[in-house]
Motif scaffolding. Structure first.
Motif, mmCIF file in Angstrom:
data_model
loop_
_atom_site.group_PDB
_atom_site.id
_atom_site.type_symbol
_atom_site.label_atom_id
_atom_site.label_comp_id
_atom_site.label_asym_id
_atom_site.label_seq_id
_atom_site.Cartn_x
_atom_site.Cartn_y
_atom_site.Cartn_z
ATOM 1 N N ASP A 62 0.576 44.675 -33.678
ATOM 2 C CA ASP A 62 -0.655 44.756 -33.168
ATOM 3 C C ASP A 62 -1.616 43.851 -34.149
ATOM 4 O O ASP A 62 -1.649 43.928 -35.583
ATOM 5 N N VAL A 63 -2.102 42.821 -33.632
ATOM 6 C CA VAL A 63 -2.909 41.809 -34.619
ATOM 7 C C VAL A 63 -4.360 41.520 -33.996
ATOM 8 O O VAL A 63 -4.561 41.716 -32.836
ATOM 9 N N THR A 64 -5.227 41.066 -34.889
ATOM 10 C CA THR A 64 -6.436 40.821 -34.911
ATOM 11 C C THR A 64 -6.716 39.309 -35.216
ATOM 12 O O THR A 64 -6.617 38.949 -36.338
ATOM 13 N N ALA A 65 -7.146 38.462 -34.188
ATOM 14 C CA ALA A 65 -7.141 37.130 -34.342
ATOM 15 C C ALA A 65 -8.673 36.694 -34.479
ATOM 16 O O ALA A 65 -9.558 37.331 -34.042
ATOM 17 N N VAL A 66 -8.893 35.739 -35.507
ATOM 18 C CA VAL A 66 -10.099 35.259 -35.612
ATOM 19 C C VAL A 66 -10.376 33.650 -35.401
ATOM 20 O O VAL A 66 -9.328 33.029 -35.858
ATOM 21 N N ASP A 67 -11.296 33.156 -35.106
ATOM 22 C CA ASP A 67 -11.493 31.827 -35.188
ATOM 23 C C ASP A 67 -12.225 31.332 -36.286
ATOM 24 O O ASP A 67 -13.146 32.229 -36.609
ATOM 25 N N ILE A 68 -12.059 30.287 -36.906
ATOM 26 C CA ILE A 68 -12.485 29.728 -38.053
ATOM 27 C C ILE A 68 -12.874 28.392 -38.034
ATOM 28 O O ILE A 68 -12.335 27.535 -37.617
ATOM 29 N N GLU A 69 -14.395 28.147 -38.428
ATOM 30 C CA GLU A 69 -14.915 26.655 -38.307
ATOM 31 C C GLU A 69 -14.329 26.014 -39.622
ATOM 32 O O GLU A 69 -14.725 26.512 -40.888
ATOM 33 N N THR A 70 -13.384 25.240 -39.598
ATOM 34 C CA THR A 70 -12.613 24.493 -40.644
ATOM 35 C C THR A 70 -11.964 23.071 -40.262
ATOM 36 O O THR A 70 -11.767 23.194 -39.206
ATOM 37 N N SER A 71 -11.598 22.470 -41.089
ATOM 38 C CA SER A 71 -10.924 21.401 -40.896
ATOM 39 C C SER A 71 -9.384 21.701 -40.714
ATOM 40 O O SER A 71 -8.575 20.750 -40.524
ATOM 41 N N HIS A 72 -8.968 22.754 -41.190
ATOM 42 C CA HIS A 72 -7.579 23.175 -41.026
ATOM 43 C C HIS A 72 -7.198 24.183 -40.035
ATOM 44 O O HIS A 72 -8.059 24.024 -38.834
ATOM 45 N N ASN A 73 -6.520 24.896 -39.832
ATOM 46 C CA ASN A 73 -5.965 25.775 -38.815
ATOM 47 C C ASN A 73 -7.303 26.604 -38.360
ATOM 48 O O ASN A 73 -7.502 27.379 -39.287
ATOM 49 N N PRO A 74 -7.677 26.683 -37.194
ATOM 50 C CA PRO A 74 -8.777 27.110 -36.931
ATOM 51 C C PRO A 74 -8.637 28.344 -36.050
ATOM 52 O O PRO A 74 -9.689 29.400 -35.896
ATOM 53 N N ILE A 75 -7.360 28.999 -36.031
ATOM 54 C CA ILE A 75 -7.301 30.405 -35.277
ATOM 55 C C ILE A 75 -6.171 31.041 -36.236
ATOM 56 O O ILE A 75 -4.978 30.450 -36.520
ATOM 57 N N ARG A 76 -6.427 32.230 -36.892
ATOM 58 C CA ARG A 76 -5.420 32.792 -37.454
ATOM 59 C C ARG A 76 -5.512 34.407 -37.302
ATOM 60 O O ARG A 76 -6.478 34.828 -36.666
ATOM 61 N N VAL A 77 -4.521 35.112 -37.872
ATOM 62 C CA VAL A 77 -4.596 36.553 -37.414
ATOM 63 C C VAL A 77 -5.194 37.350 -39.019
ATOM 64 O O VAL A 77 -4.633 36.663 -40.042
ATOM 65 N N GLU A 78 -6.088 38.084 -38.935
ATOM 66 C CA GLU A 78 -6.531 38.853 -40.307
ATOM 67 C C GLU A 78 -6.078 39.926 -40.472
ATOM 68 O O GLU A 78 -5.836 40.606 -41.706
ATOM 69 N N THR A 79 -5.151 40.689 -39.414
ATOM 70 C CA THR A 79 -4.667 41.956 -39.638
ATOM 71 C C THR A 79 -3.353 42.119 -38.627
ATOM 72 O O THR A 79 -3.169 41.651 -37.798
ATOM 73 N N VAL A 80 -2.641 42.520 -39.178
ATOM 74 C CA VAL A 80 -1.203 42.824 -38.667
ATOM 75 C C VAL A 80 -0.876 44.297 -38.691
ATOM 76 O O VAL A 80 -0.998 44.675 -40.054
ATOM 77 N N ASP A 81 -1.026 45.023 -37.521
ATOM 78 C CA ASP A 81 -0.591 46.399 -37.729
ATOM 79 C C ASP A 81 -1.512 47.158 -38.558
ATOM 80 O O ASP A 81 -1.052 48.186 -39.401
ATOM 81 N N GLY A 82 -2.533 46.865 -38.656
ATOM 82 C CA GLY A 82 -3.998 47.400 -39.225
ATOM 83 C C GLY A 82 -3.876 46.984 -40.646
ATOM 84 O O GLY A 82 -5.034 47.337 -41.425
#
Length: 133
Positions: A62-82
């Protein structure tokens, strides 16, 4: 037997500031475009759409993904299994395991998403060099 060209998206890239080639278009995509005579400089590589369409739906945790305005990786998960994993992005916390390890996306689908994001029905073509006399 020929294998259709594909792009591999690794799940662990969701856990790093530098994931997905640090947000840059991968060489496999650039080579695919060149092979087909497509001017990739006039198309944005659709990383976020690819991750949201192909990788995230397959993640078993169970992941929560976020889009990030950056010159680096623009999509990451901020939570994994809560659990908050934002410190993992910078290598300051242990990395959880995401499964599956990766998904393969046909390059034709990558192109389709890139065209859709650009509002194009056909790919922009490379112009042949002009012969100097």
């Amino acid at each position: 037997m020929t294998t259709e060209p594909h792009l591999t998206l690794f799940s662990r890239c969701l856990l790093s500031k530098w994931g997905f080639n640090d947000g840059d278009a991968p060489e496999d995509w650039l080579g695919y475009c060149e092979d087909l005579g497509i001017d990739y400089s006039r198309l944005d590589f659709p990383l976020v759409a690819l991750v949201r369409t192909y990788l995230l739906p397959g993640i078993e945790q169970d992941v929560t993904a976020v889009d990030i305005e950056t010159s680096h990786n623009p999509i990451r998960v901020e939570t994994v299994d809560g659990a908050d994993v934002r410190e993992v992005w910078y290598g300051r916390a242990p990395e959880p395991t995401l499964t599956p390890e990766y998904v393969d996306v046909p390059m034709a689908d990558v192109l389709r998403l890139a065209l859709a994001e650009a509002g194009l029905s056909k790919p922009p073509r490379l112009t042949p060099p002009v012969a100097l006399s």
